[in-house]
Design a protein around this motif. Sequence first.
Motif, PDB file in Angstrom:
ATOM      1  N   PRO A  20     -17.152 -52.449  -2.298  1.00  0.00           N
ATOM      2  CA  PRO A  20     -16.490 -52.551  -0.990  1.00  0.00           C
ATOM      3  C   PRO A  20     -15.017 -52.921  -1.134  1.00  0.00           C
ATOM      4  O   PRO A  20     -14.613 -53.549  -2.116  1.00  0.00           O
ATOM      5  CB  PRO A  20     -17.275 -53.666  -0.282  1.00  0.00           C
ATOM      6  N   ILE A  21     -14.229 -52.512  -0.152  1.00  0.00           N
ATOM      7  CA  ILE A  21     -12.815 -52.893  -0.129  1.00  0.00           C
ATOM      8  C   ILE A  21     -12.727 -54.408   0.027  1.00  0.00           C
ATOM      9  O   ILE A  21     -13.342 -54.992   0.920  1.00  0.00           O
ATOM     10  CB  ILE A  21     -12.084 -52.184   1.022  1.00  0.00           C
ATOM     11  N   LEU A  22     -11.961 -55.045  -0.845  1.00  0.00           N
ATOM     12  CA  LEU A  22     -11.919 -56.503  -0.890  1.00  0.00           C
ATOM     13  C   LEU A  22     -10.919 -57.074   0.108  1.00  0.00           C
ATOM     14  O   LEU A  22      -9.866 -56.481   0.364  1.00  0.00           O
ATOM     15  CB  LEU A  22     -11.546 -56.970  -2.302  1.00  0.00           C
ATOM     16  N   LYS A  28      -2.711 -51.422  -3.663  1.00  0.00           N
ATOM     17  CA  LYS A  28      -2.197 -50.081  -3.957  1.00  0.00           C
ATOM     18  C   LYS A  28      -3.168 -49.302  -4.833  1.00  0.00           C
ATOM     19  O   LYS A  28      -3.410 -48.110  -4.610  1.00  0.00           O
ATOM     20  CB  LYS A  28      -0.830 -50.185  -4.641  1.00  0.00           C
ATOM     21  N   LEU A  29      -3.736 -49.980  -5.826  1.00  0.00           N
ATOM     22  CA  LEU A  29      -4.691 -49.315  -6.711  1.00  0.00           C
ATOM     23  C   LEU A  29      -5.952 -48.915  -5.952  1.00  0.00           C
ATOM     24  O   LEU A  29      -6.495 -47.818  -6.146  1.00  0.00           O
ATOM     25  CB  LEU A  29      -5.044 -50.234  -7.877  1.00  0.00           C
ATOM     26  N   SER A  30      -6.414 -49.791  -5.069  1.00  0.00           N
ATOM     27  CA  SER A  30      -7.589 -49.500  -4.254  1.00  0.00           C
ATOM     28  C   SER A  30      -7.360 -48.267  -3.388  1.00  0.00           C
ATOM     29  O   SER A  30      -8.233 -47.399  -3.266  1.00  0.00           O
ATOM     30  CB  SER A  30      -7.924 -50.716  -3.380  1.00  0.00           C
ATOM     31  N   ILE A  31      -6.176 -48.182  -2.794  1.00  0.00           N
ATOM     32  CA  ILE A  31      -5.841 -47.022  -1.960  1.00  0.00           C
ATOM     33  C   ILE A  31      -5.751 -45.762  -2.809  1.00  0.00           C
ATOM     34  O   ILE A  31      -6.260 -44.699  -2.427  1.00  0.00           O
ATOM     35  CB  ILE A  31      -4.517 -47.268  -1.210  1.00  0.00           C
ATOM     36  N   MET A  32      -5.121 -45.867  -3.978  1.00  0.00           N
ATOM     37  CA  MET A  32      -4.944 -44.697  -4.842  1.00  0.00           C
ATOM     38  C   MET A  32      -6.281 -44.092  -5.251  1.00  0.00           C
ATOM     39  O   MET A  32      -6.468 -42.871  -5.199  1.00  0.00           O
ATOM     40  CB  MET A  32      -4.143 -45.079  -6.089  1.00  0.00           C
ATOM     41  N   PHE A  56      -8.993 -21.080  -5.847  1.00  0.00           N
ATOM     42  CA  PHE A  56      -9.204 -21.471  -4.457  1.00  0.00           C
ATOM     43  C   PHE A  56      -7.959 -22.196  -3.966  1.00  0.00           C
ATOM     44  O   PHE A  56      -7.693 -23.326  -4.355  1.00  0.00           O
ATOM     45  CB  PHE A  56     -10.430 -22.383  -4.326  1.00  0.00           C
ATOM     46  N   GLU A  57      -7.214 -21.547  -3.108  1.00  0.00           N
ATOM     47  CA  GLU A  57      -5.964 -22.123  -2.627  1.00  0.00           C
ATOM     48  C   GLU A  57      -6.206 -23.338  -1.750  1.00  0.00           C
ATOM     49  O   GLU A  57      -5.348 -24.211  -1.624  1.00  0.00           O
ATOM     50  CB  GLU A  57      -5.175 -21.066  -1.845  1.00  0.00           C
ATOM     51  N   GLN A  58      -7.394 -23.433  -1.140  1.00  0.00           N
ATOM     52  CA  GLN A  58      -7.648 -24.522  -0.210  1.00  0.00           C
ATOM     53  C   GLN A  58      -7.966 -25.840  -0.906  1.00  0.00           C
ATOM     54  O   GLN A  58      -8.211 -26.843  -0.248  1.00  0.00           O
ATOM     55  CB  GLN A  58      -8.803 -24.165   0.734  1.00  0.00           C
ATOM     56  N   ALA A  59      -7.993 -25.861  -2.251  1.00  0.00           N
ATOM     57  CA  ALA A  59      -8.266 -27.102  -2.981  1.00  0.00           C
ATOM     58  C   ALA A  59      -7.032 -27.998  -2.909  1.00  0.00           C
ATOM     59  O   ALA A  59      -6.117 -27.898  -3.714  1.00  0.00           O
ATOM     60  CB  ALA A  59      -8.632 -26.796  -4.429  1.00  0.00           C
ATOM     61  N   LYS A  60      -6.997 -28.853  -1.917  1.00  0.00           N
ATOM     62  CA  LYS A  60      -5.831 -29.688  -1.667  1.00  0.00           C
ATOM     63  C   LYS A  60      -5.906 -30.994  -2.456  1.00  0.00           C
ATOM     64  O   LYS A  60      -6.977 -31.515  -2.728  1.00  0.00           O
ATOM     65  CB  LYS A  60      -5.711 -30.000  -0.171  1.00  0.00           C
ATOM     66  N   SER A  61      -4.738 -31.526  -2.777  1.00  0.00           N
ATOM     67  CA  SER A  61      -4.659 -32.801  -3.481  1.00  0.00           C
ATOM     68  C   SER A  61      -4.331 -33.916  -2.501  1.00  0.00           C
ATOM     69  O   SER A  61      -3.458 -33.777  -1.650  1.00  0.00           O
ATOM     70  CB  SER A  61      -3.587 -32.738  -4.571  1.00  0.00           C
ATOM     71  N   THR A  62      -5.062 -35.028  -2.618  1.00  0.00           N
ATOM     72  CA  THR A  62      -4.763 -36.218  -1.822  1.00  0.00           C
ATOM     73  C   THR A  62      -4.376 -37.376  -2.738  1.00  0.00           C
ATOM     74  O   THR A  62      -4.410 -38.531  -2.330  1.00  0.00           O
ATOM     75  CB  THR A  62      -5.988 -36.622  -0.970  1.00  0.00           C
ATOM     76  N   ALA A  63      -4.021 -37.038  -3.975  1.00  0.00           N
ATOM     77  CA  ALA A  63      -3.718 -38.063  -4.976  1.00  0.00           C
ATOM     78  C   ALA A  63      -2.295 -38.583  -4.828  1.00  0.00           C
ATOM     79  O   ALA A  63      -1.420 -37.922  -4.267  1.00  0.00           O
ATOM     80  CB  ALA A  63      -3.930 -37.501  -6.379  1.00  0.00           C
ATOM     81  N   ARG A  64      -2.083 -39.775  -5.376  1.00  0.00           N
ATOM     82  CA  ARG A  64      -0.767 -40.397  -5.379  1.00  0.00           C
ATOM     83  C   ARG A  64      -0.458 -40.892  -6.788  1.00  0.00           C
ATOM     84  O   ARG A  64      -1.344 -41.005  -7.630  1.00  0.00           O
ATOM     85  CB  ARG A  64      -0.713 -41.564  -4.390  1.00  0.00           C
ATOM     86  N   SER A  65       0.809 -41.193  -7.022  1.00  0.00           N
ATOM     87  CA  SER A  65       1.210 -41.714  -8.325  1.00  0.00           C
ATOM     88  C   SER A  65       1.962 -43.021  -8.143  1.00  0.00           C
ATOM     89  O   SER A  65       2.453 -43.332  -7.049  1.00  0.00           O
ATOM     90  CB  SER A  65       2.079 -40.698  -9.073  1.00  0.00           C
ATOM     91  N   LEU A  66       2.049 -43.775  -9.240  1.00  0.00           N
ATOM     92  CA  LEU A  66       2.701 -45.084  -9.194  1.00  0.00           C
ATOM     93  C   LEU A  66       3.290 -45.371 -10.565  1.00  0.00           C
ATOM     94  O   LEU A  66       2.671 -45.076 -11.591  1.00  0.00           O
ATOM     95  CB  LEU A  66       1.678 -46.161  -8.824  1.00  0.00           C
ATOM     96  N   SER A  67       4.494 -45.906 -10.585  1.00  0.00           N
ATOM     97  CA  SER A  67       5.089 -46.360 -11.844  1.00  0.00           C
ATOM     98  C   SER A  67       5.233 -47.877 -11.785  1.00  0.00           C
ATOM     99  O   SER A  67       5.658 -48.435 -10.770  1.00  0.00           O
ATOM    100  CB  SER A  67       6.450 -45.701 -12.081  1.00  0.00           C
TER     101      SER A  67
END
Length: 280
Positions: free
Chosen positions: A31-33, A84-88, A124-135
């Motif tokens: 669960p989200i903490l 941020k990690l939980s959201i990612m 499949f063009e509809q394969a969308k990305s919902t990913a994010r990056s972090l440095s």
Amino acid sequence: MEMPKNMRKAIYLDPGIERYRGNPLIEALPPILSVSQIREGLSGNIKFDPKDIYAEGSRRVHIIAQLLDDFFQPIANHLQLETKLSIMIRQGYVGRNLDDGSLNAHMQNGYERIMSGDLSVFRFEQAKSTARSLSLIGCSGSGKSTTLNRILATYPQVIFHEKYNFTQITYLKLDCPHDGSLKNLCYHFFRAIDEILHTNYEAKYALKRHSVETLLALMSQIANVHAIGVLVIDEIQHLNLKGSGGVEKMLNFFVTLVNVIGLPVIMVGTPKARPIFETD
């Protein structure tokens, strides 16, 4: 069948957020903490025996030196990083769902990339990305890796979905190769997967004379085959050891992982890595 020690059988819980519902990869996560739960989960206390104060001086020095090994006091920055990690992780899984076929679309696209050796192709063009990056940039010894390791430890690294006969890796952490080469990065990736799942990806792919492009496509495909939640690349400053062309090529690959493959990526390094992110 007895589960490996590092693997947990999936138990699906309501994530409490509509966009996360109906996605087994998210519902199987803890669960989200809350803030208090994060603080409690990350904290590490000093362990000592009061009798040790009467120990001989030479022994007491060793005891004192070990007192801070388990101590960790979360501060506001640590709590923000956990959030941020939980959201990612969860946001990255939104576009890769076992139930609605979106993960299969990513894997089909990955197959096309392996066959063509081109990371930009898709079926499949509809394969969308919902990913994010972090440095995450900080001085050596400031606790970057320690903090990340403590946060990642709040997640089971491997989850087995018996209903789907699917093995999910919630996170994978590896070091950037010292020579900054993409080929060795792929080898490190295969080796890390093998250590977790007891597979033979390194022997299967690393010992063959695959091109860098093919290895990168294989790495991307394996990331989707096991639904890796987040990929953490530590010691990113080692990219400075390569020429600018190598740096740009590797960074372009990271961008592809996030925007095309749909895999969240965290890059960790010292201030020496800052110029890498400032390249055009």
